[in-house]
Design an enzyme around this catalytic site. Sequence first.
Site, PDB file in Angstrom:
ATOM      1  N   ARG A  55      71.823  88.029  67.485  1.00  0.00           N
ATOM      2  CA  ARG A  55      72.933  87.510  68.291  1.00  0.00           C
ATOM      3  C   ARG A  55      74.249  87.778  67.567  1.00  0.00           C
ATOM      4  O   ARG A  55      74.570  87.131  66.571  1.00  0.00           O
ATOM      5  CB  ARG A  55      72.776  86.008  68.513  1.00  0.00           C
ATOM      6  CG  ARG A  55      71.591  85.644  69.388  1.00  0.00           C
ATOM      7  CD  ARG A  55      71.590  84.140  69.653  1.00  0.00           C
ATOM      8  NE  ARG A  55      70.514  83.753  70.550  1.00  0.00           N
ATOM      9  CZ  ARG A  55      70.375  82.530  71.043  1.00  0.00           C
ATOM     10  NH1 ARG A  55      71.249  81.576  70.705  1.00  0.00           N
ATOM     11  NH2 ARG A  55      69.373  82.248  71.858  1.00  0.00           N
ATOM     12  N   ASP A  57      78.299  87.797  66.946  1.00  0.00           N
ATOM     13  CA  ASP A  57      79.377  86.844  67.202  1.00  0.00           C
ATOM     14  C   ASP A  57      80.443  87.451  68.104  1.00  0.00           C
ATOM     15  O   ASP A  57      80.467  88.660  68.361  1.00  0.00           O
ATOM     16  CB  ASP A  57      80.028  86.419  65.884  1.00  0.00           C
ATOM     17  CG  ASP A  57      79.095  85.594  65.009  1.00  0.00           C
ATOM     18  OD1 ASP A  57      78.180  84.954  65.555  1.00  0.00           O
ATOM     19  OD2 ASP A  57      79.290  85.598  63.773  1.00  0.00           O
ATOM     20  N   TYR A 118      74.131  97.050  59.716  1.00  0.00           N
ATOM     21  CA  TYR A 118      75.503  96.927  60.201  1.00  0.00           C
ATOM     22  C   TYR A 118      76.415  97.886  59.442  1.00  0.00           C
ATOM     23  O   TYR A 118      76.136  98.255  58.294  1.00  0.00           O
ATOM     24  CB  TYR A 118      76.029  95.507  59.981  1.00  0.00           C
ATOM     25  CG  TYR A 118      75.480  94.457  60.923  1.00  0.00           C
ATOM     26  CD1 TYR A 118      76.189  94.090  62.061  1.00  0.00           C
ATOM     27  CD2 TYR A 118      74.271  93.814  60.658  1.00  0.00           C
ATOM     28  CE1 TYR A 118      75.697  93.110  62.914  1.00  0.00           C
ATOM     29  CE2 TYR A 118      73.778  92.834  61.509  1.00  0.00           C
ATOM     30  CZ  TYR A 118      74.491  92.486  62.632  1.00  0.00           C
ATOM     31  OH  TYR A 118      74.015  91.521  63.476  1.00  0.00           O
ATOM     32  N   ARG A 206      79.957  89.457  57.366  1.00  0.00           N
ATOM     33  CA  ARG A 206      81.421  89.410  57.259  1.00  0.00           C
ATOM     34  C   ARG A 206      81.866  88.644  56.018  1.00  0.00           C
ATOM     35  O   ARG A 206      82.925  88.933  55.454  1.00  0.00           O
ATOM     36  CB  ARG A 206      82.005  88.802  58.530  1.00  0.00           C
ATOM     37  CG  ARG A 206      81.837  89.722  59.740  1.00  0.00           C
ATOM     38  CD  ARG A 206      82.700  89.299  60.904  1.00  0.00           C
ATOM     39  NE  ARG A 206      82.182  88.128  61.558  1.00  0.00           N
ATOM     40  CZ  ARG A 206      82.919  87.083  61.916  1.00  0.00           C
ATOM     41  NH1 ARG A 206      84.219  87.047  61.650  1.00  0.00           N
ATOM     42  NH2 ARG A 206      82.376  86.062  62.553  1.00  0.00           N
TER      43      ARG A 206
END
Length: 276
Positions: A55, A57, A118, A206
């Site tokens: 999921r 953000d 990522y 992040r």
Amino acid sequence: MEERTRLRLDVAYDGTGFSGWAAQPERRTVAGVLVQALDLVLGAGVAAGLTVAGRTDAGVHATGQVCHVDVPGEVWRAHDGRLLRRLARLLPGDVRVRAMSVVPDSFDARFSATFRRYEYRVTDAPWGVEPLRRHEILAWPRALDVDRLAAAAAGLVGEHDFAAYCRRKENATTLREVTRLDWRREADGVLVATVQADAFCQAMVRSLVGAMLVAGDGRRPVEWPAGLLTRRERSSEVTVAPAHGLTLVAVGYPDDPAEYARRAEATRQLRVPAAT
């Protein structure tokens, strides 16, 4: 029982206009838009059990997101070969279903995954970001040194408790195994961090990027990001990098479909430190 067919959907989206993946009342989300399109093509509620690998953000993008959904076998046979193009006509331009395939019932987009990968993009150009790429690249106000970024990244690879970098959830572990974390500077000067792990807790990628950037511009020692791994609570010193620089680029699964169920069962087991 009614025969059902499980479909794997490979999805890409520009996260700028979405409040993340998960459906939320009164908010535009990727899952909400996708379900709406499936309902229009197949009928309301015909496609069931939409499950995603990760999921994302609000503001985070994807080129390699994976999800699965179940549809009645007869409905799939009626739409096979046409569903992808019909979805392309109905979906908004900022989300695409790039591929669709039938998978065994044992395939679970979330729990059968072996890794998520990522990429985070940032530029230290003094004039900022190219206007057409402003939604996918972070402008950093200080010069960044690739060697310092690489040194900061090296200490974060491996299995660790990433509590300092995670938004903790009740009854959830923050133990994760980062299998790849490196930086490169592309020909256009943009710096790209590639981060791969078996799974990530909320805001982890992040947060890692935010810690490495302040080491990369010299404001923190290169050992500082790894030093935070000794902490068992989220560190207030870590600034979470903005969402728009982050893209989910790949999700991995076992090569042998017979391993889907075994992998899913293993993933569901509570993670405990290797020493125990």
